[in-house]
Design an enzyme around this catalytic site. Structure first.
Site, mmCIF file in Angstrom:
data_model
loop_
_atom_site.group_PDB
_atom_site.id
_atom_site.type_symbol
_atom_site.label_atom_id
_atom_site.label_comp_id
_atom_site.label_asym_id
_atom_site.label_seq_id
_atom_site.Cartn_x
_atom_site.Cartn_y
_atom_site.Cartn_z
ATOM 1 N N ASP A 14 -63.280 12.158 -37.984
ATOM 2 C CA ASP A 14 -63.834 12.862 -37.104
ATOM 3 C C ASP A 14 -64.986 11.904 -36.454
ATOM 4 O O ASP A 14 -66.164 12.353 -35.961
ATOM 5 C CB ASP A 14 -64.582 14.230 -37.439
ATOM 6 N N GLU A 15 -65.069 10.804 -36.747
ATOM 7 C CA GLU A 15 -66.198 9.731 -36.066
ATOM 8 C C GLU A 15 -66.033 9.382 -34.862
ATOM 9 O O GLU A 15 -67.108 9.113 -34.093
ATOM 10 C CB GLU A 15 -66.059 8.498 -36.841
ATOM 11 N N LYS A 17 -63.077 8.246 -33.214
ATOM 12 C CA LYS A 17 -62.207 6.941 -33.251
ATOM 13 C C LYS A 17 -61.470 6.933 -31.931
ATOM 14 O O LYS A 17 -61.068 5.924 -31.573
ATOM 15 C CB LYS A 17 -61.222 6.716 -34.371
ATOM 16 N N LYS A 19 -61.781 8.031 -28.955
ATOM 17 C CA LYS A 19 -62.592 7.456 -28.034
ATOM 18 C C LYS A 19 -62.697 6.011 -27.693
ATOM 19 O O LYS A 19 -62.482 5.101 -26.803
ATOM 20 C CB LYS A 19 -63.892 8.181 -27.972
ATOM 21 N N ASN A 39 -52.324 15.589 -39.464
ATOM 22 C CA ASN A 39 -53.792 16.247 -39.859
ATOM 23 C C ASN A 39 -54.797 15.524 -39.010
ATOM 24 O O ASN A 39 -55.957 16.236 -38.958
ATOM 25 C CB ASN A 39 -53.913 15.670 -41.520
ATOM 26 N N GLY A 41 -57.054 14.671 -35.656
ATOM 27 C CA GLY A 41 -57.275 15.306 -34.286
ATOM 28 C C GLY A 41 -57.947 14.369 -33.560
ATOM 29 O O GLY A 41 -58.997 14.101 -33.818
ATOM 30 N N HIS A 42 -57.531 13.747 -32.663
ATOM 31 C CA HIS A 42 -58.328 12.840 -31.677
ATOM 32 C C HIS A 42 -58.139 13.337 -30.214
ATOM 33 O O HIS A 42 -57.249 13.988 -29.757
ATOM 34 C CB HIS A 42 -57.379 11.311 -31.391
ATOM 35 N N GLN A 226 -58.412 9.688 -39.906
ATOM 36 C CA GLN A 226 -59.305 10.109 -41.013
ATOM 37 C C GLN A 226 -60.415 9.138 -41.351
ATOM 38 O O GLN A 226 -60.705 8.162 -40.312
ATOM 39 C CB GLN A 226 -58.740 10.478 -42.402
ATOM 40 N N ARG A 307 -67.121 22.170 -39.096
ATOM 41 C CA ARG A 307 -67.230 20.973 -39.881
ATOM 42 C C ARG A 307 -68.521 21.314 -40.551
ATOM 43 O O ARG A 307 -69.758 21.630 -40.313
ATOM 44 C CB ARG A 307 -67.249 19.717 -38.915
HETATM 45 P P1 IMP Z 1 -54.969 16.660 -45.788
HETATM 46 O O1 IMP Z 1 -54.953 15.199 -45.093
HETATM 47 O O2 IMP Z 1 -54.453 17.729 -44.766
HETATM 48 O O3 IMP Z 1 -54.127 16.768 -47.073
HETATM 49 O O4 IMP Z 1 -56.577 16.916 -46.153
HETATM 50 C C1 IMP Z 1 -57.293 16.437 -47.284
HETATM 51 C C2 IMP Z 1 -58.593 16.215 -46.966
HETATM 52 O O5 IMP Z 1 -58.778 15.507 -45.989
HETATM 53 C C3 IMP Z 1 -59.260 17.692 -46.429
HETATM 54 O O6 IMP Z 1 -60.429 17.669 -46.794
HETATM 55 C C4 IMP Z 1 -59.205 17.631 -44.888
HETATM 56 O O7 IMP Z 1 -60.281 18.487 -44.130
HETATM 57 C C5 IMP Z 1 -59.468 16.177 -44.734
HETATM 58 N N1 IMP Z 1 -59.036 15.585 -43.601
HETATM 59 C C6 IMP Z 1 -57.707 15.391 -43.241
HETATM 60 N N2 IMP Z 1 -57.419 14.930 -41.922
HETATM 61 C C7 IMP Z 1 -58.644 14.829 -41.420
HETATM 62 C C8 IMP Z 1 -59.332 14.506 -40.164
HETATM 63 O O8 IMP Z 1 -58.581 14.088 -39.359
HETATM 64 N N3 IMP Z 1 -60.536 14.428 -39.960
HETATM 65 C C9 IMP Z 1 -61.296 15.090 -40.990
HETATM 66 N N4 IMP Z 1 -61.145 15.422 -42.074
HETATM 67 C C10 IMP Z 1 -59.808 15.364 -42.467
#
Ligand code: IMP
Length: 428
Positions: A14-15, A17, A19, A39, A41-42, A226, A307
């Site tokens: 969630d830095e 990226k 953008k 997983n 989210g952009h 991530q 968050r």
């Molecule tokens: P998973 O990737 O769903 O298995 O989650 C593992 C960990 O990574 C958890 O703490 C999630 O909240 C975190 N996580 C996974 N994807 C993101 C992302 O895009 N942004 C922030 N945290 C993430």
């Protein structure tokens, strides 16, 4: 000359990226996402339109740019079809721009179910995952049991048999591990066949498709999801995601060699956030944390979860810079800090029972016992989001950026100061 750029999140995801990739994608012919799945989210704001993507490489928004989901990605066929449709409805011809590597693994409904049950059983020790089936899908990959995008290119009968076989296997695991009822194998197979009909034309052999990149004939950007501190090897295990989010993933997740990489750009938020569980030394609790969350609109793009928010963590940033061999840095969301009287940066830790340490530790149990040692910096009052050049930034904002740079140990090249495409200041 190697011209491929890599964009990496260097904190806990969630830095911002999305953008950064959106901007850099304007200058390349191809964007490749190399790990993770839905997983991520952009969020990208273009004019008055907001695009929220989970699986899609962010390059998809750029006309004339191809986007590839690389072999290191895990893709949920249902979600991919849904995202293609959503983007198409928003006027983005995603199907014309997207390609999918045959080696990418498929996230199936049983992965989500197995994850949900495991997280439930872990109770207080749960990872706090996004619930998208990412972990169990990567487990099947490593166990050499998974389905891959290339399987969608089989004929319908063969694909149906394969899917049913995999669902029946998962049903045995559901029963043995969790005493959970079985999933409907025939119905899942029917749906997979529906997705396959839609996705088949997009599936390519990544090695062949990437030949022009290897030969220096195609400009390319590799997009991470991530962040480094969630890397399965280098993050705060077990509170990590299940893929290689750091620089290594850019190679294993594409099949490109280190020789094509010319520039590694790290993205850091001007403060820090973390979603899910795990140690977080600079986390702010109470009102300070709430305020930062509200100002930064820090709610998960995938799950909507609030968050966790905190100050910038210097030791963690240095670690990410060194693990990834960063060439340059983009600092995002600087505008969120406007109006805060005193800003803090952790420059070291005090490790319970062991004294001061300058370096990060990715051993979760040890990091749990680290207390941050802060340096304080005066904030600024001005709303900086309307500024059009780096030079216009208030003196204290520049001083803060210099302090971040000193902590990271890598030059800060750009700053973002708002959600729009032109909220971007280039440092000369
Ligand atoms: P998973 O990737 O769903 O298995 O989650 C593992 C960990 O990574 C958890 O703490 C999630 O909240 C975190 N996580 C996974 N994807 C993101 C992302 O895009 N942004 C922030 N945290 C993430």
């Amino acid at each position: 000359m190697a011209t491929t750029k890599v964009v990496l999140g260097c904190q806990w995801g969630d830095e911002g990226k999305g953008k950064v990739v959106d901007r850099l994608a304007a200058d390349v012919e191809l964007v490749v996402r190399f790990q993770g799945g839905a997983n991520a989210g952009h969020t990208v704001k273009v004019g008055d339109q907001t695009f929220v993507m989970h699986l899609m490489p962010t390059g998809i928004l750029r006309e004339g740019v191809k986007s590839l989901l690389g072999p290191g990605v895990v893709l949920d066929p249902w979600k991919l079809v849904e995202e293609i449709e959503q983007l198409t409805a928003q006027g983005v011809p995603a199907e014309e721009r997207l390609l999918v590597a045959g080696g990418a693994h498929l996230v199936m409904p049983y992965h989500r179910r197995l994850e949900e049950l495991r997280e439930r059983d872990l109770k207080k020790k749960s990872i706090g995952t996004t619930g998208r089936g990412i972990g169990p899908c990567y487990e099947d990959k490593m166990a050499r049991m998974g389905l891959r995008a290339s399987d969608l290119a089989r004929n319908d009968d063969s694909l149906r048999r394969l899917v049913i076989e995999k669902v029946l296997r998962a049903n045995r695991l559901l029963a043995e591990r969790h005493e959970a009822p079985p999933l409907a194998s025939e119905a899942i197979a029917d749906e997979v066949l529906g997705c396959a009909a839609r996705l088949r034309p997009l599936i390519v052999n990544a090695f062949d498709f990437l030949a022009p990149v290897r030969e220096g004939k195609m400009t390319c950007l590799l997009e991470g999801a991530q962040g480094t501190l969630l890397d399965v090897d280098h993050g705060t295990f077990p509170y990590v995601t299940s893929s290689s989010t750091a620089i290594g993933g850019a190679l294993t997740g594409t099949g490109l060699s280190h020789r094509v990489i010319g520039h590694v750009l790290g993205v850091f938020k001007a403060y820090s956030t973390r979603v899910g569980n795990g140690p977080y030394p600079t986390e702010l609790h109470g009102d300070e944390g709430e305020d930062l969350r509200a100002k930064g609109k820090e709610f998960g793009a995938t799950t909507g979860r609030p968050r966790r928010c905190g100050w910038f963590d210097g030791p963690a940033a240095r670690y990410a810079a060194q693990v990834n061999g960063l060439d340059a840095v983009v600092i995002t969301k600087l505008d969120v800090l406007s109006g805060i009287e005193t800003l803090r940066i952790a420059v070291a830790y005090e490790l319970e029972g062991e004294g001061r340490r300058e370096s990060f530790t990715n051993w979760a149990e040890q990091l749990e016992r680290c207390r941050p040692v802060y340096e304080d910096f005066p904030g600024w009052e001005e709303d900086i989001s309307g500024m059009t050049s780096f030079d216009q930034l208030p003196r204290n904002a520049k001083q803060y950026l210099e302090a971040l740079e000193a902590q990271i140990g890598v030059p800060v090249r750009s700053v973002t100061h708002g959600p729009a495409r032109d909220h971007w200041l280039e440092r000369k």
